[in-house]
Design a protein around this motif. Structure first.
Motif, mmCIF file in Angstrom:
data_model
loop_
_atom_site.group_PDB
_atom_site.id
_atom_site.type_symbol
_atom_site.label_atom_id
_atom_site.label_comp_id
_atom_site.label_asym_id
_atom_site.label_seq_id
_atom_site.Cartn_x
_atom_site.Cartn_y
_atom_site.Cartn_z
ATOM 1 N N GLN A 1 0.841 -1.198 0.000
ATOM 2 C CA GLN A 1 0.000 0.000 0.000
ATOM 3 C C GLN A 1 0.874 1.245 0.000
ATOM 4 O OE1 GLN A 1 -2.657 0.246 3.310
ATOM 5 N NE2 GLN A 1 -3.638 2.103 2.556
ATOM 6 N N MET A 2 0.497 2.224 -0.819
ATOM 7 C CA MET A 2 1.233 3.481 -0.874
ATOM 8 C C MET A 2 1.000 4.283 0.392
ATOM 9 S SD MET A 2 1.023 5.132 -4.624
ATOM 10 C CE MET A 2 0.484 4.109 -5.965
ATOM 11 N N GLN A 3 2.056 4.942 0.817
ATOM 12 C CA GLN A 3 1.979 5.829 1.964
ATOM 13 C C GLN A 3 1.818 7.259 1.454
ATOM 14 O OE1 GLN A 3 1.993 4.738 5.216
ATOM 15 N NE2 GLN A 3 1.840 2.751 4.213
ATOM 16 N N PRO A 4 1.189 8.124 2.236
ATOM 17 C CA PRO A 4 1.066 9.521 1.809
ATOM 18 C C PRO A 4 2.454 10.145 1.647
ATOM 19 C CG PRO A 4 -0.329 9.087 3.722
ATOM 20 C CD PRO A 4 0.527 7.872 3.517
ATOM 21 N N LEU A 5 2.561 11.003 0.653
ATOM 22 C CA LEU A 5 3.809 11.735 0.471
ATOM 23 C C LEU A 5 3.905 12.823 1.533
ATOM 24 C CD1 LEU A 5 3.744 12.156 -3.414
ATOM 25 C CD2 LEU A 5 5.189 10.604 -2.097
ATOM 26 N N THR A 6 5.110 13.098 1.950
ATOM 27 C CA THR A 6 5.306 14.162 2.932
ATOM 28 C C THR A 6 5.205 15.516 2.231
ATOM 29 O OG1 THR A 6 7.701 14.283 2.603
ATOM 30 C CG2 THR A 6 6.888 12.691 4.258
ATOM 31 N N ARG A 7 5.040 16.564 3.005
ATOM 32 C CA ARG A 7 4.993 17.929 2.456
ATOM 33 C C ARG A 7 6.279 18.222 1.686
ATOM 34 N NH1 ARG A 7 2.178 20.913 0.077
ATOM 35 N NH2 ARG A 7 0.561 20.317 1.514
ATOM 36 N N LYS A 8 7.409 17.789 2.216
ATOM 37 C CA LYS A 8 8.702 18.018 1.563
ATOM 38 C C LYS A 8 8.748 17.302 0.207
ATOM 39 C CE LYS A 8 13.648 17.883 2.487
ATOM 40 N NZ LYS A 8 14.688 17.572 3.475
ATOM 41 N N GLU A 9 8.267 16.080 0.163
ATOM 42 C CA GLU A 9 8.236 15.328 -1.095
ATOM 43 C C GLU A 9 7.311 15.998 -2.106
ATOM 44 O OE1 GLU A 9 9.072 10.787 0.455
ATOM 45 O OE2 GLU A 9 7.072 11.640 0.742
ATOM 46 N N LEU A 10 6.144 16.433 -1.648
ATOM 47 C CA LEU A 10 5.203 17.122 -2.536
ATOM 48 C C LEU A 10 5.804 18.421 -3.072
ATOM 49 C CD1 LEU A 10 1.890 16.566 -0.574
ATOM 50 C CD2 LEU A 10 2.496 15.567 -2.793
ATOM 51 N N ASP A 11 6.491 19.171 -2.210
ATOM 52 C CA ASP A 11 7.141 20.407 -2.640
ATOM 53 C C ASP A 11 8.230 20.122 -3.673
ATOM 54 O OD1 ASP A 11 5.521 21.932 -0.986
ATOM 55 O OD2 ASP A 11 7.049 22.154 0.595
ATOM 56 N N TYR A 12 8.997 19.073 -3.450
ATOM 57 C CA TYR A 12 10.053 18.706 -4.391
ATOM 58 C C TYR A 12 9.454 18.342 -5.756
ATOM 59 C CZ TYR A 12 13.961 16.294 -6.541
ATOM 60 O OH TYR A 12 14.923 15.904 -7.419
ATOM 61 N N ILE A 13 8.387 17.569 -5.751
ATOM 62 C CA ILE A 13 7.742 17.176 -7.015
ATOM 63 C C ILE A 13 7.158 18.402 -7.717
ATOM 64 C CG2 ILE A 13 5.865 15.830 -8.039
ATOM 65 C CD1 ILE A 13 6.382 13.750 -5.774
ATOM 66 N N ALA A 14 6.532 19.292 -6.955
ATOM 67 C CA ALA A 14 5.981 20.519 -7.540
ATOM 68 C C ALA A 14 7.085 21.375 -8.159
ATOM 69 C CB ALA A 14 5.218 21.317 -6.486
ATOM 70 N N ASP A 15 8.217 21.490 -7.482
ATOM 71 C CA ASP A 15 9.355 22.233 -8.045
ATOM 72 C C ASP A 15 9.868 21.566 -9.314
ATOM 73 O OD1 ASP A 15 9.278 24.128 -6.034
ATOM 74 O OD2 ASP A 15 10.956 23.261 -4.892
ATOM 75 N N SER A 16 9.935 20.255 -9.301
ATOM 76 C CA SER A 16 10.397 19.518 -10.471
ATOM 77 C C SER A 16 9.453 19.713 -11.655
ATOM 78 C CB SER A 16 10.538 18.026 -10.149
ATOM 79 O OG SER A 16 11.537 17.827 -9.177
ATOM 80 N N ILE A 17 8.153 19.720 -11.390
ATOM 81 C CA ILE A 17 7.170 19.961 -12.451
ATOM 82 C C ILE A 17 7.368 21.354 -13.033
ATOM 83 C CG2 ILE A 17 4.699 20.360 -12.872
ATOM 84 C CD1 ILE A 17 4.161 17.960 -10.995
#
Length: 78
Positions: A6-22
């Motif tokens: 089961q997938m775990q929720p992404l952390t705020r830091k991970e979400l921010d990193y992905i948003a920056d990458s996008i």
């Protein structure tokens, strides 16, 4: 014993990193398209278009990742 995958929720830091990458991928795509559209050199145009496709694939992968994890996002601020 079978482990849960089961997938775990992404952390705020991970979400921010992905948003920056996008954002970075989007900027690269725009810059490559502008360069390809204005250059007179067919070799440069070809390289830009190849890289544009590569960065478009990265952008799609990152967007799909966010969508896959959307259902696991916390409903309350962390």
């Amino acid at each position: 014993m079978q482990q849960s995958t089961q997938m775990q929720p992404l952390t705020r830091k991970e979400l921010d990193y992905i948003a920056d990458s996008i954002s970075n991928e989007d900027l690269l795509i725009k810059q490559l398209a502008a360069t390809a559209g204005t250059t007179q050199d067919s070799n440069v145009r070809q390289i830009c278009m190849q890289n544009l496709q590569s960065h478009s694939n990265h952008l799609n992968t990152l967007t799909q990742l966010i969508q896959q994890h959307q259902q696991y996002a916390p409903t309350q601020p962390q």
